[in-house]
Scaffold this motif. Sequence first.
Motif, short mmCIF file in Angstrom:
data_model
loop_
_atom_site.label_atom_id
_atom_site.label_comp_id
_atom_site.label_asym_id
_atom_site.label_seq_id
_atom_site.Cartn_x
_atom_site.Cartn_y
_atom_site.Cartn_z
N SER A 1 0.82 -1.21 0.00
CA SER A 1 0.00 0.00 0.00
C SER A 1 0.85 1.27 0.00
O SER A 1 0.32 2.36 -0.02
CB SER A 1 -0.95 -0.02 1.20
OG SER A 1 -0.19 -0.07 2.38
N ALA B 1 3.42 2.09 -2.23
CA ALA B 1 3.89 2.57 -3.53
C ALA B 1 3.03 1.95 -4.61
O ALA B 1 2.27 1.01 -4.35
CB ALA B 1 5.36 2.21 -3.74
N GLU B 2 3.15 2.47 -5.81
CA GLU B 2 2.34 1.93 -6.90
C GLU B 2 2.86 0.56 -7.33
O GLU B 2 4.07 0.38 -7.50
CB GLU B 2 2.37 2.88 -8.09
CG GLU B 2 1.14 2.74 -8.95
CD GLU B 2 1.21 3.65 -10.16
OE1 GLU B 2 0.78 3.20 -11.22
OE2 GLU B 2 1.70 4.79 -10.02
N ASN B 3 1.95 -0.38 -7.48
CA ASN B 3 2.35 -1.74 -7.80
C ASN B 3 2.19 -2.05 -9.28
O ASN B 3 1.30 -1.53 -9.94
CB ASN B 3 1.50 -2.74 -7.01
CG ASN B 3 1.69 -2.59 -5.53
OD1 ASN B 3 2.69 -3.00 -4.99
ND2 ASN B 3 0.73 -1.96 -4.88
N GLN B 4 3.05 -2.91 -9.77
CA GLN B 4 2.89 -3.50 -11.09
C GLN B 4 2.94 -5.02 -10.91
O GLN B 4 3.78 -5.52 -10.19
CB GLN B 4 4.03 -3.08 -12.01
CG GLN B 4 4.11 -1.57 -12.22
CD GLN B 4 5.30 -1.22 -13.10
OE1 GLN B 4 5.29 -1.53 -14.28
NE2 GLN B 4 6.29 -0.60 -12.51
N LYS C 1 -5.99 -4.70 -13.83
CA LYS C 1 -6.49 -3.92 -12.68
C LYS C 1 -5.87 -4.48 -11.40
O LYS C 1 -5.80 -5.70 -11.22
CB LYS C 1 -8.01 -4.01 -12.62
CG LYS C 1 -8.63 -2.95 -11.75
CD LYS C 1 -10.13 -3.15 -11.66
CE LYS C 1 -10.66 -2.48 -10.40
NZ LYS C 1 -11.93 -3.08 -9.98
N ASN D 1 7.12 -2.94 -6.83
CA ASN D 1 6.86 -1.56 -6.43
C ASN D 1 8.16 -0.98 -5.89
O ASN D 1 9.10 -1.73 -5.58
CB ASN D 1 5.70 -1.46 -5.42
CG ASN D 1 6.01 -2.10 -4.10
OD1 ASN D 1 7.08 -1.92 -3.53
ND2 ASN D 1 5.06 -2.89 -3.61
#
Lengths: 345, 71
Positions: free
Chosen positions: A57, A59-62, A79, A109
């Motif tokens: 939660s 950082a932005e995840n890929q 998504k 992330n």
Amino acid sequence: MKQNWWKIAGSLLVVFSLIAGLQIRVKPGLLNTVSDHASTSEAPFKVSISGYNTNFSQAENQVWLVNDTLRKIKTCASKITVTDDQHIIAEFPPVAPAADPVFGLAVYNSADGLLFKPSAINTTDTFKAVIVQSCTPKVDVNAGKQFAFPFRYVLYESIRNLFFHVPMWFCMIALLTWSVFNHIRYLRTFNAKYDVIADQTIRTAILFGILGLITGSVWARVTWGAWWVDDVKLNGAAITMLAYLAYVVLRNSMEDKEKRARIGAIYSIFAYVMMIALLGILPRLKGTDTLHPGNGGNPGFNQYDLDSTMRPVFYSAVAGWVIIGLWIAQIRTRIHNLKEASENQ
Amino acid sequence: MKQIALFILMIVLASPLAAQQSVDDKLYEALHGHASFHAVFAVLFIILCGILFYLFRLDRKVSRLEKDLKK
């Protein structure tokens, strides 16, 4: 105080390895990946991912899937829903396997870095016309670097046992080396002093060998699933212990001091050579199958086996325990000498 | 002898605690991370017990020696 410095150093090293070995975190990793569809190519599917020590939660995840051996064709999630730091749900478009029906799953992330689970999702699909959904995630190789122990499947937190179980064996081998050195000195000079040192050192080494066997057994139960497995190194260690227990029995069975010392010394040299063969050479031979790392034709410790964060803790644990072993052996020798002196009075 | 009896009693008293931990895996995981931490605790427990047991035995040897010297 001056002559006791090495005892203090040894104690400090062991205390350091205990604190560091228990305090330092394990790096983040992916524990479980569960897909809601048995097939991956029929419809879009959701994968629930649970991480360990992760910060989803923050950082932005890929998230993406790979299937080919080179991990080049990547299928990115369409998504991503973050539940909390440890849980994430990723939705994927339909994708067919290019080779084996097993997908590897990667999460990236900037806080955790790149996390990868090799066989994360099994699919019922067999190879068919490949639906290629290629994407190129942006990955910074240096992200998420932290001073932590590596995350390893099967081992997980028990990776810390490297600092507690393995030094027992190193200590035993060091003590046995010291004792065989003294036994050789005895055979050259026939000075009873060396025989006493060697004998008491062997008796101390047996303590560490037994501790190594029991702790290894417990660790094996947790990671390999059985208290005892059929492994060259385990059997070699057991035979070594039996050989040295036989030494104690043999020595105690003889009354004549000089005879006892000579036979003991020669037996000890043979037992030592056998120990080196059983623990150091046999497990390394090509074709031997062992669960211990660094065997079957490989060097003992390579980059893969011992992470650079574990190295300082491991080496101080080994040094500390070897010193403590020598210390116990020295106390035993002193007690023995006092006993001899009181008997001679 | 008294010391060894005390030591064995100590282990017997401590073992239910160890058994309890394996039952409550979920709670334990929440408190200490992964359940594989058990192995680390068990290994440390065994090493500590082994060394202590050895110390007790050495202690007994010294006591016997002291007794002999007094005579």
